[in-house]
Write an enzyme that holds these catalytic residues in place. Structure first.
Site, PDB file in Angstrom:
ATOM      1  N   LYS A 152      60.213  73.730 -44.223  1.00 32.27           N
ATOM      2  CA  LYS A 152      61.821  74.184 -44.650  1.00 32.27           C
ATOM      3  C   LYS A 152      62.300  75.359 -44.153  1.00 32.27           C
ATOM      4  CE  LYS A 152      64.368  75.962 -47.414  1.00 32.27           C
ATOM      5  NZ  LYS A 152      65.488  76.337 -46.959  1.00 32.27           N
ATOM      6  N   GLU A 162      54.533  86.398 -46.720  1.00 28.79           N
ATOM      7  CA  GLU A 162      55.039  87.492 -45.947  1.00 28.79           C
ATOM      8  C   GLU A 162      56.075  88.086 -46.499  1.00 28.79           C
ATOM      9  OE1 GLU A 162      53.266  88.891 -43.787  1.00 28.79           O
ATOM     10  OE2 GLU A 162      51.628  87.705 -43.156  1.00 28.79           O
ATOM     11  N   GLU A 183      64.893  97.213 -50.256  1.00 28.26           N
ATOM     12  CA  GLU A 183      65.088  96.976 -48.666  1.00 28.26           C
ATOM     13  C   GLU A 183      66.615  96.270 -48.511  1.00 28.26           C
ATOM     14  OE1 GLU A 183      63.580  92.749 -47.681  1.00 28.26           O
ATOM     15  OE2 GLU A 183      62.654  93.770 -46.021  1.00 28.26           O
TER      16      GLU A 183
HETATM   17  P1  NAD Z   1      64.928  84.312 -48.827  1.00 25.79           P
HETATM   18  O1  NAD Z   1      63.729  84.777 -49.649  1.00 25.79           O
HETATM   19  O2  NAD Z   1      66.194  84.302 -49.167  1.00 25.79           O
HETATM   20  O3  NAD Z   1      64.491  82.962 -48.189  1.00 25.79           O
HETATM   21  C1  NAD Z   1      63.426  82.624 -47.213  1.00 25.79           C
HETATM   22  C2  NAD Z   1      63.243  81.039 -47.282  1.00 25.79           C
HETATM   23  O4  NAD Z   1      62.793  80.836 -48.587  1.00 25.79           O
HETATM   24  C3  NAD Z   1      64.580  80.465 -46.966  1.00 25.79           C
HETATM   25  O5  NAD Z   1      64.143  79.038 -46.130  1.00 25.79           O
HETATM   26  C4  NAD Z   1      65.072  80.071 -48.280  1.00 25.79           C
HETATM   27  O6  NAD Z   1      65.694  78.649 -48.245  1.00 25.79           O
HETATM   28  C5  NAD Z   1      63.638  79.466 -49.029  1.00 25.79           C
HETATM   29  N1  NAD Z   1      63.650  79.707 -50.442  1.00 25.79           N
HETATM   30  C6  NAD Z   1      64.435  80.729 -51.126  1.00 25.79           C
HETATM   31  N2  NAD Z   1      64.116  80.458 -52.703  1.00 25.79           N
HETATM   32  C7  NAD Z   1      63.278  79.634 -52.614  1.00 25.79           C
HETATM   33  C8  NAD Z   1      62.531  78.898 -53.623  1.00 25.79           C
HETATM   34  N3  NAD Z   1      62.689  79.380 -54.852  1.00 25.79           N
HETATM   35  N4  NAD Z   1      61.833  77.932 -53.427  1.00 25.79           N
HETATM   36  C9  NAD Z   1      61.521  77.571 -52.249  1.00 25.79           C
HETATM   37  N5  NAD Z   1      62.022  78.202 -51.278  1.00 25.79           N
HETATM   38  C10 NAD Z   1      62.808  79.006 -51.267  1.00 25.79           C
HETATM   39  O7  NAD Z   1      64.638  85.505 -47.428  1.00 25.79           O
HETATM   40  P2  NAD Z   1      65.590  85.475 -46.285  1.00 25.79           P
HETATM   41  O8  NAD Z   1      67.121  86.190 -46.787  1.00 25.79           O
HETATM   42  O9  NAD Z   1      65.962  84.359 -45.471  1.00 25.79           O
HETATM   43  O10 NAD Z   1      64.918  86.593 -45.403  1.00 25.79           O
HETATM   44  C11 NAD Z   1      64.818  87.926 -45.366  1.00 25.79           C
HETATM   45  C12 NAD Z   1      63.635  88.334 -46.039  1.00 25.79           C
HETATM   46  O11 NAD Z   1      62.302  87.891 -45.420  1.00 25.79           O
HETATM   47  C13 NAD Z   1      63.562  89.863 -46.125  1.00 25.79           C
HETATM   48  O12 NAD Z   1      63.200  90.421 -47.240  1.00 25.79           O
HETATM   49  C14 NAD Z   1      62.460  90.130 -44.865  1.00 25.79           C
HETATM   50  O13 NAD Z   1      61.940  91.566 -45.399  1.00 25.79           O
HETATM   51  C15 NAD Z   1      61.557  89.106 -45.231  1.00 25.79           C
HETATM   52  N6  NAD Z   1      60.633  88.757 -43.999  1.00 25.79           N
HETATM   53  C16 NAD Z   1      59.379  88.894 -44.172  1.00 25.79           C
HETATM   54  C17 NAD Z   1      58.487  88.940 -42.987  1.00 25.79           C
HETATM   55  C18 NAD Z   1      57.169  89.358 -43.003  1.00 25.79           C
HETATM   56  O14 NAD Z   1      56.450  88.568 -41.932  1.00 25.79           O
HETATM   57  N7  NAD Z   1      56.694  90.029 -43.934  1.00 25.79           N
HETATM   58  C19 NAD Z   1      59.175  88.559 -41.619  1.00 25.79           C
HETATM   59  C20 NAD Z   1      60.444  88.205 -41.661  1.00 25.79           C
HETATM   60  C21 NAD Z   1      61.265  88.407 -42.838  1.00 25.79           C
END
Ligand code: NAD
Length: 491
Positions: free
Chosen positions: A174, A249, A384
């Site tokens: 997803k 992550e 963040e």
């Molecule tokens: P997000 O958590 O909003 O979304 C990430 C993914 O999760 C998307 O595909 C989203 O549709 C899905 N999602 C959101 N809520 C969900 C739920 N309740 N159930 C299932 N799926 C759900 O994050 P974002 O805004 O897309 O990405 C930015 C974040 O990602 C930042 O916090 C960044 O630090 C983190 N990030 C971490 C790493 C790492 O390796 N540690 C790498 C890249 C980004």
């Protein structure tokens, strides 16, 4: 206009909802494709296909066969890297200079884990039980759900998919609703490489509507997630209800620490790379710059001087340094944090607002921003931002740097700039973070474990051990002589 369907069981298929949503080019603001709006019914179909593929042979296939397919996929990725890099830029607005390099590198994940597929060995236990042969073997979980964010779509799929497939799992991905296109186009490469239908599936859509049902699905045996800590927490709670393993992550607020004995010019470049590369939209951003008081003013002056040279504009141009913010909600979040920092009394010494100057298009540019006079308890230092916003925090000495560096809920990464090797080792031992860089910043590799301490995550991706997160261990006992000993007591 391009319209992307789900990819289920080796075929492109319309969403159950009959609905589609827009995906935009962050640089121009133009809608360039429509993405299928997935729901629980789509997830049911995708998980069923993945389960059938697992039970129909993939789960018990020869590891060397899986390895060969992964290596073939790696070669196809190498061939398609330029096209995929441009697609990433069109959809997420990060620099071609970075995304192009990233897609060229992604094949290495599939090559590395493909090579590892047939090197996972069980052990024969020199058991203390007489007349018994006892050994262990590693087996895949079954269907794994892989959920990715928008900032490095194909790279973060690779972190998960390569070990998952090498281990013999099948997958439902997803991707982020903001950047689904590259993961979908990637499925053409999966098909060309010869993976059987249903081994890899993609259902697009929003977090709650499509991601939620993937996590909840009774036939999904493991989840690997990259995204924000708040989403990760929700997913972990759901995983706990099902009692399945979850790899997380998550976000970061990494300290990048400059001592007065450092190579200052290298440290300035490291600080810039830590926060303005990728428009600050990276989990490993060095968003807290800790500078020793004795060099603070001179260091910040040079930092501003170099930051001012950043060329802002079209991410497709190879000479652009800072591109747009990827999504409208993220742009608003960054702008809100600029206000929060100012209201908290931080001193804005560079930028501090939206950028509308030369090179800007659309409405999602933020000026590279530096705040000084930040104290570590301010929200701008603790939360963040995920944008090109740097908080500079002064410190006295090594103990002070450690205290401030570790005084944070996150623990993804940290940087240390010093010419004292003893100090470098002490700091790398004592900083509570999954990665510590010394006299460098933002280096990652498929062969090096990556992951977070504290709220930055659970488990590790990359490196040999990462495949173990996609395997479970089984112990097998074989009696070498049958016996009619007392059956009412344990052997
Ligand atoms: P997000 O958590 O909003 O979304 C990430 C993914 O999760 C998307 O595909 C989203 O549709 C899905 N999602 C959101 N809520 C969900 C739920 N309740 N159930 C299932 N799926 C759900 O994050 P974002 O805004 O897309 O990405 C930015 C974040 O990602 C930042 O916090 C960044 O630090 C983190 N990030 C971490 C790493 C790492 O390796 N540690 C790498 C890249 C980004």
């Amino acid at each position: 206009m391009k319209q992307y369907q789900h990819y289920i069981n080796g075929a492109w298929t319309d969403p159950d909802s009959g609905e589609w949503f827009d995906t935009e080019n962050p640089y121009t603001g133009e809608v360039w494709a429509k993405i299928a709006r997935g729901n629980a019914a789509d997830m049911d179909r995708a998980v069923a296909a993945a389960k059938q593929a697992f039970e129909g042979g993939w789960g018990t296939s020869l590891p060397s066969y899986r390895g060969k397919l992964l290596c073939r996929l790696a070669d196809i990725i190498d061939r398609e890297a330029d096209r995929l890099g441009r697609l990433e830029v069109q959809d997420n607005g990060k620099l071609l200079a970075e995304m192009g390099g990233q897609t060229k590198y992604i094949g290495e994940w599939y090559r590395y884990f493909g090579g590892l597929a047939d090197k996972i060995e069980g052990t024969v236990i020199p058991t203390d039980k007489p007349n018994m042969f006892n050994f262990t073997r590693y087996e895949p979980f079954g269907v794994v759900g892989l959920i990715t964010p928008w900032n490095s779509p194909l790279l973060l799929v690779a972190y998960k998919l390569a070990p998952a497939l090498a281990a013999g799992n099948t997958a439902v991905i997803k991707p982020s609703e903001f950047t689904s296109a590259s993961t979908l186009e990637f499925m053409e490469l999966i098909a060309e490489a010869g993976f059987p239908d249903g081994v890899v599936n993609v259902v697009t859509g929003f977090g709650a509507e499509a991601g939620g049902p993937l996590v909840d699905h009774p036939d999904v045996a493991k989840i690997a997630f990259t995204g924000s800590d708040l989403s990760g927490q929700k997913i972990y709670e759901k995983g706990a209800k099902k009692l399945i393993p979850v790899t997380l992550e998550l976000g970061g607020k990494s300290p990048n620490i400059v001592f007065d004995d450092a190579d200052k010019e290298a440290a300035v470049m490291g600080a810039i790379s830590g926060i303005f590369a990728a428009t600050g939209q990276t989990c490993i951003a060095g968003s807290r710059l800790l500078v020793q008081k004795s060099i603070h003013d001179e260091f910040v002056a040079r930092l501003i001087e170099v930051a001012k040279t950043a060329k802002i504009g079209d991410p497709m141009s190879l000479d652009t340094h800072v591109g747009p913010v990827t999504t409208p909600p993220q742009f608003k979040k960054v702008m809100d944090y600029l206000d929060i920092a100012k209201a908290e009394g931080a001193n804005c010494v560079l930028g501090g607002g939206a950028y509308t100057g030369e090179g800007a298009k659309g409405s999602q540019f933020v000026e590279p921003t530096i705040f000084t006079g930040v104290s570590n308890d301010m929200r701008i230092a603790q939360e963040e931002v995920f944008g090109p916003v740097l908080s500079v925090i002064p410190f006295e000495d090594e103990a002070d740097a450690l205290r401030i560096g570790n005084d944070i809920n996150f623990g993804l990464a940290a940087g240390v700039w010093t010419s004292d090797m003893g100090r470098a080792i002490r700091m790398s031992e004592r900083l509570r973070a999954g990665t510590v860089w010394v006299n460098t910043y933002r280096v990652v590799s498929y062969m090096t474990p990556f992951g977070g301490y504290k709220r930055s995550g659970l488990g590790r991706e990359n490196g040999q051990q990462a495949i173990m997160a996609y395997l479970q261990q089984k112990s097998v006992w074989i009696a070498t002589e049958t016996s009619a000993a007392n059956p009412f007591v344990m052997k």
